[in-house]
Write a protein that holds these residues in place. Sequence first.
Motif, short mmCIF file in Angstrom:
data_model
loop_
_atom_site.label_atom_id
_atom_site.label_comp_id
_atom_site.label_asym_id
_atom_site.label_seq_id
_atom_site.Cartn_x
_atom_site.Cartn_y
_atom_site.Cartn_z
N LEU A 176 34.63 45.64 38.94
CA LEU A 176 34.76 44.19 39.12
C LEU A 176 33.76 43.43 38.27
O LEU A 176 34.04 42.33 37.80
CB LEU A 176 34.57 43.83 40.60
CG LEU A 176 35.69 44.27 41.55
CD1 LEU A 176 35.29 43.99 42.99
CD2 LEU A 176 37.00 43.55 41.23
N ASP A 177 32.57 44.01 38.05
CA ASP A 177 31.57 43.33 37.23
C ASP A 177 32.03 43.20 35.78
O ASP A 177 31.60 42.27 35.07
CB ASP A 177 30.24 44.10 37.28
CG ASP A 177 29.67 44.16 38.68
OD1 ASP A 177 30.01 43.27 39.49
OD2 ASP A 177 28.90 45.09 38.97
N ASP A 178 32.88 44.10 35.31
CA ASP A 178 33.31 44.08 33.92
C ASP A 178 34.48 43.13 33.67
O ASP A 178 34.69 42.74 32.52
CB ASP A 178 33.72 45.49 33.47
CG ASP A 178 32.56 46.48 33.55
OD1 ASP A 178 31.41 46.03 33.36
OD2 ASP A 178 32.81 47.67 33.81
N VAL A 179 35.23 42.79 34.68
CA VAL A 179 36.45 42.01 34.47
C VAL A 179 36.38 40.61 35.04
O VAL A 179 37.20 39.76 34.68
CB VAL A 179 37.67 42.75 35.06
CG1 VAL A 179 37.86 44.10 34.42
CG2 VAL A 179 37.55 42.90 36.57
N VAL A 180 35.43 40.34 35.92
CA VAL A 180 35.39 39.03 36.57
C VAL A 180 34.86 37.99 35.59
O VAL A 180 33.81 38.17 34.97
CB VAL A 180 34.52 39.06 37.84
CG1 VAL A 180 34.31 37.65 38.38
CG2 VAL A 180 35.19 39.92 38.90
N THR A 181 35.59 36.89 35.43
CA THR A 181 35.20 35.73 34.65
C THR A 181 35.30 34.50 35.56
O THR A 181 35.88 34.57 36.64
CB THR A 181 36.10 35.57 33.42
OG1 THR A 181 37.46 35.37 33.86
CG2 THR A 181 36.04 36.80 32.53
N PRO A 182 34.76 33.36 35.13
CA PRO A 182 34.91 32.16 35.98
C PRO A 182 36.35 31.82 36.30
O PRO A 182 36.64 31.31 37.39
CB PRO A 182 34.24 31.07 35.12
CG PRO A 182 33.23 31.81 34.30
CD PRO A 182 33.85 33.13 34.00
#
Length: 554
Positions: A176-182
Amino acid sequence: MWDAGSATVVGMTVAAVRGGEAATAYLIPIDQVLALDPTLLPCPYQGLRPFDEEHAATFFGRDAEIERLLEAVGRRPVVAVAGPSGAGKSSLVRAGLVPRLRAAGTTVVDVRARPGTDLTTVLSAPRPAGSVLVLDQFEEYAAVDPPGARSALEQLLRTTDGEPVRVVLTMRWAALDDVVTPELLTPLEQGTVLIAPMSRGRLREAIVRPAERAPGLEFEPGLVDRILDDAGAEPGQLPLVASLLTDLWDRRDGSRLTVQGYEAAGGVAGAVATHAERVLAGLDADAVDHVRRLFLALARPDRDGRFVRQAVPLAELPAEQRALVSVLTGARLLVVGPSGTGGDMTVEPAHQAVIDHWPRLQDWLAADRAFLGWRERVDAQRERWESEDRAPSALLRGATLTEAADWLPDRAADLTAASTDYVRRSRDRQRFEVRRWRLVTAVLAVLGWWPPRSRCSRSSAGRRSPGTSPRPTRARWPASRRPAPPPTSCSAPSSRWPRGGPTRTSRRPVPHSPRPPGRSGRRTRSWPTSRRSRSRRWPRPGTPPSPSPPRTRC
Protein backbone atom coordinates in the motif's frame (compact mmCIF):
# COMPACT_ATOMS: atom_id res chain seq x y z
CA MET A 1 -24.45 -45.25 3.61
CA TRP A 2 -24.71 -41.50 3.02
CA ASP A 3 -25.29 -39.04 5.84
CA ALA A 4 -27.22 -36.05 4.49
CA GLY A 5 -26.38 -33.91 7.53
CA SER A 6 -22.60 -34.13 7.15
CA ALA A 7 -22.73 -34.87 3.39
CA THR A 8 -20.30 -37.77 3.82
CA VAL A 9 -20.22 -41.53 3.63
CA VAL A 10 -20.56 -42.94 7.14
CA GLY A 11 -20.63 -46.67 6.53
CA MET A 12 -21.19 -49.61 4.24
CA THR A 13 -23.84 -52.32 4.31
CA VAL A 14 -22.98 -55.94 3.65
CA ALA A 15 -25.66 -58.56 3.03
CA ALA A 16 -25.20 -62.30 3.28
CA VAL A 17 -27.14 -64.08 0.52
CA ARG A 18 -28.31 -67.65 0.97
CA GLY A 19 -30.33 -69.51 -1.57
CA GLY A 20 -30.93 -66.45 -3.70
CA GLU A 21 -32.42 -64.41 -0.85
CA ALA A 22 -30.76 -61.95 1.52
CA ALA A 23 -30.82 -63.45 4.94
CA THR A 24 -28.67 -61.07 7.02
CA ALA A 25 -27.39 -57.51 6.47
CA TYR A 26 -24.53 -55.82 8.30
CA LEU A 27 -23.63 -52.13 8.71
CA ILE A 28 -19.89 -51.54 8.92
CA PRO A 29 -18.72 -48.04 10.04
CA ILE A 30 -16.63 -46.24 7.50
CA ASP A 31 -13.61 -45.90 9.82
CA GLN A 32 -13.39 -49.69 10.06
CA VAL A 33 -13.66 -49.99 6.29
CA LEU A 34 -10.92 -47.46 5.61
CA ALA A 35 -8.72 -48.93 8.32
CA LEU A 36 -8.43 -52.02 6.18
CA ASP A 37 -7.10 -49.94 3.25
CA PRO A 38 -5.95 -46.45 4.35
CA THR A 39 -5.09 -45.50 0.75
CA LEU A 40 -8.79 -45.17 0.03
CA LEU A 41 -9.07 -42.25 2.44
CA PRO A 42 -8.89 -38.87 0.60
CA CYS A 43 -6.61 -36.15 1.95
CA PRO A 44 -8.74 -33.20 3.13
CA TYR A 45 -5.87 -30.71 3.28
CA GLN A 46 -4.34 -28.59 0.50
CA GLY A 47 -0.88 -28.14 1.95
CA LEU A 48 1.00 -25.23 0.37
CA ARG A 49 -1.19 -25.29 -2.72
CA PRO A 50 -3.61 -22.33 -2.73
CA PHE A 51 -7.32 -22.89 -2.20
CA ASP A 52 -9.49 -22.39 -5.24
CA GLU A 53 -13.20 -22.53 -6.05
CA GLU A 54 -13.30 -26.33 -6.11
CA HIS A 55 -11.92 -26.41 -2.55
CA ALA A 56 -14.69 -24.28 -1.06
CA ALA A 57 -16.18 -27.32 0.71
CA THR A 58 -13.03 -27.72 2.85
CA PHE A 59 -12.34 -24.01 3.44
CA PHE A 60 -13.16 -23.14 7.06
CA GLY A 61 -12.42 -20.46 9.62
CA ARG A 62 -13.10 -17.38 7.47
CA ASP A 63 -16.90 -16.92 7.58
CA ALA A 64 -16.71 -13.46 9.20
CA GLU A 65 -14.19 -12.17 6.65
CA ILE A 66 -16.26 -13.54 3.76
CA GLU A 67 -19.31 -11.62 4.99
CA ARG A 68 -17.24 -8.42 5.28
CA LEU A 69 -15.99 -8.88 1.73
CA LEU A 70 -19.46 -9.46 0.32
CA GLU A 71 -20.70 -6.29 2.02
CA ALA A 72 -17.72 -4.25 0.74
CA VAL A 73 -18.09 -5.49 -2.86
CA GLY A 74 -21.76 -4.53 -2.85
CA ARG A 75 -20.93 -1.05 -1.54
CA ARG A 76 -17.62 -0.02 -3.15
CA PRO A 77 -16.48 -0.24 -6.81
CA VAL A 78 -12.86 -1.10 -5.83
CA VAL A 79 -12.10 -3.38 -2.85
CA ALA A 80 -8.53 -4.06 -1.72
CA VAL A 81 -7.96 -7.13 0.46
CA ALA A 82 -4.81 -6.26 2.42
CA GLY A 83 -2.88 -8.21 5.03
CA PRO A 84 0.52 -9.71 5.88
CA SER A 85 2.12 -12.41 3.79
CA GLY A 86 0.76 -15.84 4.70
CA ALA A 87 -2.53 -14.56 6.15
CA GLY A 88 -4.55 -16.39 3.48
CA LYS A 89 -5.72 -13.46 1.34
CA SER A 90 -5.74 -15.38 -1.96
CA SER A 91 -7.54 -18.39 -0.44
CA LEU A 92 -10.10 -16.09 1.18
CA VAL A 93 -10.95 -14.49 -2.17
CA ARG A 94 -10.79 -17.61 -4.34
CA ALA A 95 -12.35 -20.23 -2.05
CA GLY A 96 -14.52 -17.90 0.03
CA LEU A 97 -15.68 -14.83 -1.91
CA VAL A 98 -15.75 -16.07 -5.51
CA PRO A 99 -17.99 -19.14 -4.87
CA ARG A 100 -20.48 -16.91 -2.99
CA LEU A 101 -20.54 -14.42 -5.88
CA ARG A 102 -21.06 -17.13 -8.49
CA ALA A 103 -23.82 -18.69 -6.41
CA ALA A 104 -25.56 -15.30 -6.50
CA GLY A 105 -25.33 -15.19 -10.31
CA THR A 106 -22.46 -12.69 -10.56
CA THR A 107 -19.98 -12.96 -13.42
CA VAL A 108 -16.44 -13.24 -12.06
CA VAL A 109 -13.38 -12.56 -14.25
CA ASP A 110 -10.07 -13.84 -12.87
CA VAL A 111 -7.04 -11.68 -13.74
CA ARG A 112 -3.59 -12.69 -12.54
CA ALA A 113 -1.69 -9.43 -11.95
CA ARG A 114 1.76 -10.79 -12.71
CA PRO A 115 4.80 -8.63 -13.51
CA GLY A 116 4.81 -8.00 -17.23
CA THR A 117 1.03 -8.33 -17.58
CA ASP A 118 -0.46 -5.60 -19.73
CA LEU A 119 -3.23 -4.58 -17.35
CA THR A 120 -4.28 -1.74 -19.65
CA THR A 121 -5.40 -4.19 -22.31
CA VAL A 122 -7.01 -6.52 -19.78
CA LEU A 123 -8.95 -3.78 -18.02
CA SER A 124 -10.11 -2.08 -21.21
CA ALA A 125 -11.81 -5.22 -22.53
CA PRO A 126 -15.64 -5.08 -22.49
CA ARG A 127 -17.26 -6.79 -19.49
CA PRO A 128 -20.83 -7.83 -18.74
CA ALA A 129 -22.81 -5.49 -16.53
CA GLY A 130 -22.41 -6.29 -12.86
CA SER A 131 -19.26 -8.38 -13.34
CA VAL A 132 -16.46 -8.51 -10.78
CA LEU A 133 -12.76 -8.46 -11.75
CA VAL A 134 -10.48 -10.31 -9.33
CA LEU A 135 -6.80 -9.23 -9.43
CA ASP A 136 -4.99 -11.71 -7.20
CA GLN A 137 -1.49 -11.03 -5.83
CA PHE A 138 -1.43 -7.43 -6.98
CA GLU A 139 1.51 -6.81 -4.63
CA GLU A 140 3.84 -8.66 -7.02
CA TYR A 141 2.94 -6.20 -9.76
CA ALA A 142 3.40 -3.26 -7.38
CA ALA A 143 6.79 -4.54 -6.16
CA VAL A 144 8.26 -4.67 -9.67
CA ASP A 145 6.62 -1.60 -11.22
CA PRO A 146 5.16 0.83 -8.63
CA PRO A 147 4.41 3.56 -11.22
CA GLY A 148 2.67 0.99 -13.42
CA ALA A 149 0.68 -0.28 -10.43
CA ARG A 150 -0.43 3.25 -9.56
CA SER A 151 -1.41 3.86 -13.18
CA ALA A 152 -3.37 0.59 -13.22
CA LEU A 153 -5.25 1.57 -10.05
CA GLU A 154 -6.11 4.94 -11.52
CA GLN A 155 -7.42 3.19 -14.62
CA LEU A 156 -9.42 0.84 -12.40
CA LEU A 157 -11.12 3.84 -10.82
CA ARG A 158 -11.88 5.28 -14.26
CA THR A 159 -13.20 1.91 -15.44
CA THR A 160 -15.55 1.54 -12.49
CA ASP A 161 -16.64 5.20 -12.50
CA GLY A 162 -20.22 5.14 -13.75
CA GLU A 163 -19.93 1.54 -14.97
CA PRO A 164 -21.51 -1.48 -13.25
CA VAL A 165 -18.12 -3.20 -12.95
CA ARG A 166 -16.40 -3.86 -9.63
CA VAL A 167 -12.84 -4.84 -8.82
CA VAL A 168 -11.36 -6.93 -6.01
CA LEU A 169 -7.57 -7.05 -5.59
CA THR A 170 -5.27 -8.62 -3.01
CA MET A 171 -2.00 -7.13 -1.74
CA ARG A 172 0.28 -7.07 1.26
CA TRP A 173 0.15 -4.19 3.72
CA ALA A 174 3.62 -3.04 2.67
CA ALA A 175 2.48 -2.72 -0.96
CA LEU A 176 0.00 0.00 0.00
CA ASP A 177 2.90 2.37 0.68
CA ASP A 178 4.09 1.97 -2.91
CA VAL A 179 0.79 2.61 -4.68
CA VAL A 180 -1.09 5.11 -2.51
CA THR A 181 -1.21 8.65 -3.92
CA PRO A 182 -3.38 11.62 -2.87
CA GLU A 183 -5.82 10.73 -5.65
CA LEU A 184 -6.00 7.06 -4.60
CA LEU A 185 -6.02 7.59 -0.84
CA THR A 186 -9.76 8.14 -0.40
CA PRO A 187 -10.98 5.29 -2.66
CA LEU A 188 -8.54 2.78 -1.16
CA GLU A 189 -9.21 3.91 2.41
CA GLN A 190 -12.94 3.42 2.00
CA GLY A 191 -12.65 0.12 0.13
CA THR A 192 -9.85 -1.69 1.98
CA VAL A 193 -10.65 -4.83 3.97
CA LEU A 194 -7.84 -5.72 6.37
CA ILE A 195 -7.12 -9.40 6.99
CA ALA A 196 -5.27 -10.39 10.17
CA PRO A 197 -3.75 -13.76 11.09
CA MET A 198 -6.32 -16.30 12.25
CA SER A 199 -7.19 -16.44 15.92
CA ARG A 200 -6.76 -19.62 17.91
CA GLY A 201 -10.44 -20.56 17.64
CA ARG A 202 -10.60 -20.02 13.89
CA LEU A 203 -7.33 -21.86 13.30
CA ARG A 204 -8.72 -24.82 15.29
CA GLU A 205 -11.76 -24.79 13.01
CA ALA A 206 -9.54 -24.77 9.93
CA ILE A 207 -7.67 -27.81 11.29
CA VAL A 208 -10.52 -29.93 12.63
CA ARG A 209 -13.41 -29.23 10.26
CA PRO A 210 -11.72 -30.57 7.09
CA ALA A 211 -10.91 -33.80 8.93
CA GLU A 212 -14.65 -34.29 9.45
CA ARG A 213 -15.07 -34.39 5.68
CA ALA A 214 -12.76 -37.40 5.53
CA PRO A 215 -14.70 -40.32 7.03
CA GLY A 216 -12.91 -42.00 9.90
CA LEU A 217 -10.03 -39.53 10.17
CA GLU A 218 -9.18 -38.51 13.73
CA PHE A 219 -6.47 -36.71 15.73
CA GLU A 220 -4.62 -38.27 18.62
CA PRO A 221 -5.72 -36.55 21.87
CA GLY A 222 -3.66 -33.44 22.60
CA LEU A 223 -2.27 -33.13 19.07
CA VAL A 224 -4.49 -30.23 17.96
CA ASP A 225 -3.66 -28.18 21.07
CA ARG A 226 0.04 -28.76 20.53
CA ILE A 227 -0.24 -27.53 16.94
CA LEU A 228 -2.08 -24.41 18.08
CA ASP A 229 0.48 -23.69 20.81
CA ASP A 230 3.38 -23.96 18.38
CA ALA A 231 1.64 -21.92 15.67
CA GLY A 232 0.66 -19.03 17.95
CA ALA A 233 -0.72 -15.89 16.30
CA GLU A 234 2.33 -14.93 14.25
CA PRO A 235 1.97 -13.73 10.64
CA GLY A 236 2.58 -16.50 8.14
CA GLN A 237 1.27 -19.22 10.44
CA LEU A 238 -1.35 -20.51 8.01
CA PRO A 239 0.93 -21.91 5.27
CA LEU A 240 3.13 -23.56 7.90
CA VAL A 241 0.15 -25.27 9.52
CA ALA A 242 -1.22 -26.28 6.11
CA SER A 243 2.11 -27.84 5.15
CA LEU A 244 2.29 -29.60 8.52
CA LEU A 245 -1.17 -31.14 8.14
CA THR A 246 -0.35 -32.66 4.77
CA ASP A 247 2.89 -34.01 6.21
CA LEU A 248 0.96 -35.49 9.13
CA TRP A 249 -1.36 -37.07 6.59
CA ASP A 250 1.57 -38.80 4.90
CA ARG A 251 2.78 -40.06 8.29
CA ARG A 252 -0.62 -41.14 9.64
CA ASP A 253 -1.14 -44.41 11.46
CA GLY A 254 -4.09 -45.93 9.63
CA SER A 255 -6.74 -43.24 9.85
CA ARG A 256 -5.21 -41.42 12.83
CA LEU A 257 -2.90 -38.40 12.89
CA THR A 258 -0.40 -38.96 15.72
CA VAL A 259 1.98 -36.98 17.93
CA GLN A 260 4.80 -39.23 16.76
CA GLY A 261 4.16 -38.16 13.18
CA TYR A 262 4.10 -34.52 14.31
CA GLU A 263 7.54 -34.80 15.90
CA ALA A 264 8.92 -36.64 12.89
CA ALA A 265 7.65 -33.82 10.63
CA GLY A 266 9.62 -31.25 12.62
CA GLY A 267 6.65 -29.44 14.12
CA VAL A 268 5.10 -26.26 12.78
CA ALA A 269 8.37 -24.37 12.29
CA GLY A 270 10.20 -27.16 10.48
CA ALA A 271 7.32 -28.60 8.45
CA VAL A 272 8.20 -26.86 5.17
CA ALA A 273 11.94 -27.54 5.41
CA THR A 274 11.45 -31.15 6.49
CA HIS A 275 9.07 -31.83 3.64
CA ALA A 276 11.30 -30.17 1.04
CA GLU A 277 14.41 -32.02 2.22
CA ARG A 278 12.54 -35.31 2.08
CA VAL A 279 11.62 -34.58 -1.54
CA LEU A 280 15.24 -33.82 -2.44
CA ALA A 281 16.44 -36.97 -0.70
CA GLY A 282 14.68 -39.02 -3.37
CA LEU A 283 16.62 -37.32 -6.23
CA ASP A 284 20.14 -37.87 -7.50
CA ALA A 285 22.89 -35.22 -7.45
CA ASP A 286 22.27 -34.00 -11.01
CA ALA A 287 18.55 -33.64 -10.36
CA VAL A 288 19.22 -31.66 -7.17
CA ASP A 289 21.38 -29.23 -9.17
CA HIS A 290 18.54 -28.80 -11.68
CA VAL A 291 16.16 -28.18 -8.76
CA ARG A 292 18.51 -25.47 -7.50
CA ARG A 293 18.60 -23.76 -10.89
CA LEU A 294 14.82 -24.07 -11.18
CA PHE A 295 14.16 -22.37 -7.85
CA LEU A 296 16.71 -19.65 -8.69
CA ALA A 297 14.61 -18.93 -11.77
CA LEU A 298 11.43 -18.79 -9.68
CA ALA A 299 12.69 -16.26 -7.11
CA ARG A 300 13.86 -12.67 -7.35
CA PRO A 301 15.09 -10.02 -4.88
CA ASP A 302 12.74 -7.17 -4.10
CA ARG A 303 13.62 -3.60 -3.11
CA ASP A 304 13.71 -4.52 0.59
CA GLY A 305 16.40 -7.15 0.06
CA ARG A 306 14.19 -10.19 0.65
CA PHE A 307 13.48 -12.84 -1.95
CA VAL A 308 9.97 -13.26 -3.33
CA ARG A 309 8.51 -15.80 -5.70
CA GLN A 310 7.80 -15.13 -9.34
CA ALA A 311 6.01 -17.01 -12.10
CA VAL A 312 7.94 -18.14 -15.18
CA PRO A 313 6.42 -19.49 -18.42
CA LEU A 314 6.76 -23.24 -18.44
CA ALA A 315 7.84 -23.28 -22.09
CA GLU A 316 10.87 -21.06 -21.37
CA LEU A 317 12.42 -23.49 -18.89
CA PRO A 318 15.17 -25.88 -20.04
CA ALA A 319 14.12 -29.47 -20.72
CA GLU A 320 15.89 -30.77 -17.59
CA GLN A 321 13.95 -28.37 -15.37
CA ARG A 322 10.61 -28.99 -17.09
CA ALA A 323 11.03 -32.68 -16.38
CA LEU A 324 11.19 -31.93 -12.64
CA VAL A 325 8.15 -29.64 -12.55
CA SER A 326 5.67 -32.52 -12.39
CA VAL A 327 7.63 -34.15 -9.53
CA LEU A 328 7.80 -30.94 -7.49
CA THR A 329 4.17 -30.12 -8.24
CA GLY A 330 3.09 -33.50 -6.93
CA ALA A 331 5.20 -32.82 -3.83
CA ARG A 332 3.31 -29.53 -3.27
CA LEU A 333 6.43 -27.39 -3.68
CA LEU A 334 5.41 -25.88 -7.05
CA VAL A 335 2.11 -24.96 -8.70
CA VAL A 336 1.33 -24.70 -12.40
CA GLY A 337 -1.40 -22.45 -13.74
CA PRO A 338 -2.38 -20.17 -16.61
CA SER A 339 -0.58 -16.87 -17.09
CA GLY A 340 -2.18 -13.53 -16.43
CA THR A 341 -2.91 -12.96 -20.11
CA GLY A 342 -4.46 -16.37 -20.59
CA GLY A 343 -1.59 -17.65 -22.73
CA ASP A 344 0.97 -20.31 -21.87
CA MET A 345 1.12 -22.10 -18.54
CA THR A 346 3.36 -20.70 -15.82
CA VAL A 347 5.11 -22.33 -12.87
CA GLU A 348 5.93 -20.79 -9.48
CA PRO A 349 6.61 -21.85 -5.86
CA ALA A 350 3.48 -23.11 -4.14
CA HIS A 351 3.75 -20.45 -1.45
CA GLN A 352 6.05 -17.71 -0.21
CA ALA A 353 6.67 -19.93 2.83
CA VAL A 354 8.77 -22.26 0.65
CA ILE A 355 11.27 -19.43 0.18
CA ASP A 356 11.03 -18.00 3.69
CA HIS A 357 11.26 -21.26 5.68
CA TRP A 358 13.51 -23.55 3.65
CA PRO A 359 17.12 -23.00 4.84
CA ARG A 360 18.74 -24.77 1.90
CA LEU A 361 16.89 -22.58 -0.60
CA GLN A 362 17.81 -19.50 1.42
CA ASP A 363 21.48 -20.47 1.15
CA TRP A 364 21.15 -20.97 -2.61
CA LEU A 365 19.58 -17.56 -3.07
CA ALA A 366 22.06 -15.76 -0.79
CA ALA A 367 25.03 -17.26 -2.68
CA ASP A 368 23.66 -15.95 -6.00
CA ARG A 369 22.32 -12.61 -4.78
CA ALA A 370 24.59 -10.60 -7.10
CA PHE A 371 23.56 -12.57 -10.18
CA LEU A 372 19.87 -12.49 -9.27
CA GLY A 373 20.03 -8.72 -8.79
CA TRP A 374 21.63 -8.28 -12.22
CA ARG A 375 19.07 -10.61 -13.81
CA GLU A 376 16.26 -8.63 -12.18
CA ARG A 377 17.58 -5.41 -13.72
CA VAL A 378 17.84 -7.09 -17.11
CA ASP A 379 14.27 -8.40 -16.89
CA ALA A 380 12.95 -4.99 -15.87
CA GLN A 381 14.73 -3.32 -18.79
CA ARG A 382 13.51 -6.03 -21.16
CA GLU A 383 9.90 -5.49 -20.12
CA ARG A 384 10.33 -1.76 -20.69
CA TRP A 385 11.89 -2.49 -24.10
CA GLU A 386 8.96 -4.71 -25.06
CA SER A 387 6.42 -2.12 -23.85
CA GLU A 388 8.11 0.49 -26.09
CA ASP A 389 7.79 -1.66 -29.22
CA ARG A 390 11.42 -2.78 -28.97
CA ALA A 391 12.88 0.69 -29.43
CA PRO A 392 16.71 0.67 -29.71
CA SER A 393 16.91 3.39 -27.05
CA ALA A 394 15.53 0.91 -24.48
CA LEU A 395 18.32 -1.64 -24.98
CA LEU A 396 20.86 -2.29 -22.24
CA ARG A 397 23.65 0.19 -21.70
CA GLY A 398 26.25 1.08 -19.11
CA ALA A 399 27.17 -1.11 -16.16
CA THR A 400 24.31 -3.57 -16.63
CA LEU A 401 25.51 -4.40 -20.14
CA THR A 402 29.15 -4.48 -19.02
CA GLU A 403 28.31 -7.07 -16.36
CA ALA A 404 26.80 -9.29 -19.05
CA ALA A 405 30.32 -10.20 -20.19
CA ASP A 406 30.98 -11.60 -16.69
CA TRP A 407 27.72 -13.50 -16.22
CA LEU A 408 26.81 -14.87 -19.64
CA PRO A 409 29.68 -17.37 -20.14
CA ASP A 410 28.73 -19.38 -17.02
CA ARG A 411 25.12 -18.40 -16.28
CA ALA A 412 23.44 -18.22 -19.69
CA ALA A 413 21.41 -21.32 -18.78
CA ASP A 414 19.87 -19.43 -15.83
CA LEU A 415 18.34 -16.79 -18.10
CA THR A 416 15.13 -17.17 -20.03
CA ALA A 417 15.24 -17.26 -23.81
CA ALA A 418 13.67 -13.79 -23.98
CA SER A 419 16.30 -12.28 -21.65
CA THR A 420 19.16 -13.94 -23.52
CA ASP A 421 17.91 -12.55 -26.82
CA TYR A 422 17.55 -9.10 -25.25
CA VAL A 423 21.16 -9.12 -24.00
CA ARG A 424 22.39 -10.29 -27.41
CA ARG A 425 20.57 -7.45 -29.17
CA SER A 426 22.02 -4.97 -26.70
CA ARG A 427 25.58 -6.16 -27.32
CA ASP A 428 25.06 -6.03 -31.10
CA ARG A 429 23.81 -2.46 -30.76
CA GLN A 430 26.85 -1.51 -28.70
CA ARG A 431 29.24 -2.98 -31.31
CA PHE A 432 27.44 -1.07 -34.07
CA GLU A 433 27.78 2.22 -32.20
CA VAL A 434 31.51 1.62 -31.58
CA ARG A 435 32.12 0.87 -35.27
CA ARG A 436 30.16 3.96 -36.31
CA TRP A 437 32.16 6.21 -33.99
CA ARG A 438 35.46 4.84 -35.28
CA LEU A 439 34.34 5.49 -38.85
CA VAL A 440 33.32 9.07 -38.06
CA THR A 441 36.66 9.69 -36.32
CA ALA A 442 38.60 8.35 -39.31
CA VAL A 443 36.65 10.51 -41.75
CA LEU A 444 37.24 13.64 -39.69
CA ALA A 445 40.96 12.87 -39.51
CA VAL A 446 41.17 12.51 -43.31
CA LEU A 447 39.35 15.81 -43.79
CA GLY A 448 42.00 17.56 -41.69
CA TRP A 449 40.04 18.10 -38.57
CA TRP A 450 42.37 18.14 -35.61
CA PRO A 451 41.71 19.29 -32.11
CA PRO A 452 43.04 22.82 -31.32
CA ARG A 453 46.38 23.29 -29.61
CA SER A 454 46.44 23.30 -25.85
CA ARG A 455 45.65 26.51 -24.06
CA CYS A 456 49.11 26.57 -22.54
CA SER A 457 50.88 26.53 -25.90
CA ARG A 458 48.67 29.33 -27.26
CA SER A 459 49.08 31.56 -24.21
CA SER A 460 52.82 31.03 -23.81
CA ALA A 461 53.45 31.96 -27.42
CA GLY A 462 51.74 35.29 -26.94
CA ARG A 463 53.34 36.31 -23.62
CA ARG A 464 56.67 38.17 -23.64
CA SER A 465 59.07 39.47 -21.03
CA PRO A 466 58.84 43.16 -20.14
CA GLY A 467 61.10 45.42 -22.13
CA THR A 468 61.37 43.23 -25.20
CA SER A 469 60.27 44.19 -28.66
CA PRO A 470 57.74 42.24 -30.67
CA ARG A 471 59.05 39.32 -32.63
CA PRO A 472 59.84 40.36 -36.22
CA THR A 473 58.71 38.32 -39.13
CA ARG A 474 61.15 36.51 -41.41
CA ALA A 475 60.21 38.60 -44.39
CA ARG A 476 61.63 41.81 -42.85
CA TRP A 477 65.04 40.45 -41.85
CA PRO A 478 67.75 39.14 -44.10
CA ALA A 479 68.71 35.59 -43.43
CA SER A 480 72.27 36.59 -42.54
CA ARG A 481 71.20 38.90 -39.71
CA ARG A 482 68.12 37.18 -38.38
CA PRO A 483 67.86 37.94 -34.62
CA ALA A 484 67.21 35.39 -31.90
CA PRO A 485 63.57 34.82 -30.82
CA PRO A 486 62.32 36.97 -27.97
CA PRO A 487 62.00 35.32 -24.57
CA THR A 488 58.68 34.07 -23.22
CA SER A 489 57.27 34.00 -19.75
CA CYS A 490 57.57 30.22 -19.60
CA SER A 491 61.25 30.01 -20.61
CA ALA A 492 64.46 31.59 -19.40
CA PRO A 493 65.10 34.96 -21.11
CA SER A 494 67.41 34.65 -24.05
CA SER A 495 70.29 37.05 -24.84
CA ARG A 496 71.61 38.58 -27.99
CA TRP A 497 74.60 36.68 -29.38
CA PRO A 498 77.88 38.63 -29.75
CA ARG A 499 78.94 39.49 -33.23
CA GLY A 500 80.62 36.57 -34.81
CA GLY A 501 78.36 34.03 -33.11
CA PRO A 502 79.10 31.73 -30.24
CA THR A 503 81.89 29.26 -30.25
CA ARG A 504 82.41 26.01 -28.53
CA THR A 505 84.99 27.42 -26.13
CA SER A 506 83.32 30.72 -25.41
CA ARG A 507 82.51 31.24 -21.76
CA ARG A 508 82.09 35.02 -21.72
CA PRO A 509 78.98 36.26 -19.97
CA VAL A 510 76.41 37.60 -22.37
CA PRO A 511 74.18 40.45 -21.22
CA HIS A 512 70.43 40.16 -21.30
CA SER A 513 68.12 42.49 -23.12
CA PRO A 514 67.96 45.93 -21.54
CA ARG A 515 65.85 46.02 -18.41
CA PRO A 516 62.96 48.41 -18.18
CA PRO A 517 63.62 51.72 -16.48
CA GLY A 518 63.51 51.77 -12.73
CA ARG A 519 65.31 48.49 -12.21
CA SER A 520 68.98 48.28 -11.42
CA GLY A 521 71.43 45.49 -11.67
CA ARG A 522 72.56 43.32 -14.49
CA ARG A 523 72.04 39.63 -15.00
CA THR A 524 74.64 37.59 -16.74
CA ARG A 525 74.76 34.02 -17.86
CA SER A 526 77.44 31.60 -18.89
CA TRP A 527 77.43 29.06 -21.59
CA PRO A 528 76.27 25.67 -20.40
CA THR A 529 78.85 22.93 -20.24
CA SER A 530 76.54 19.93 -20.18
CA ARG A 531 77.03 17.05 -22.54
CA ARG A 532 74.03 18.11 -24.53
CA SER A 533 75.39 21.65 -25.04
CA ARG A 534 78.89 20.41 -25.97
CA SER A 535 77.44 18.18 -28.63
CA ARG A 536 75.33 20.93 -30.11
CA ARG A 537 76.12 21.83 -33.69
CA TRP A 538 76.85 25.59 -33.86
CA PRO A 539 76.70 27.67 -37.02
CA ARG A 540 79.83 28.97 -38.67
CA PRO A 541 81.43 32.09 -37.17
CA GLY A 542 79.86 35.31 -38.28
CA THR A 543 76.35 33.85 -38.74
CA PRO A 544 73.70 34.37 -36.09
CA PRO A 545 71.99 31.16 -34.99
CA SER A 546 68.66 30.22 -36.47
CA PRO A 547 65.81 31.02 -34.16
CA SER A 548 64.36 28.07 -32.31
CA PRO A 549 60.70 27.83 -31.23
CA PRO A 550 60.07 29.32 -27.82
CA ARG A 551 60.23 26.88 -24.94
CA THR A 552 57.36 26.66 -22.56
CA ARG A 553 57.22 25.50 -19.00
CA CYS A 554 53.65 24.31 -18.42
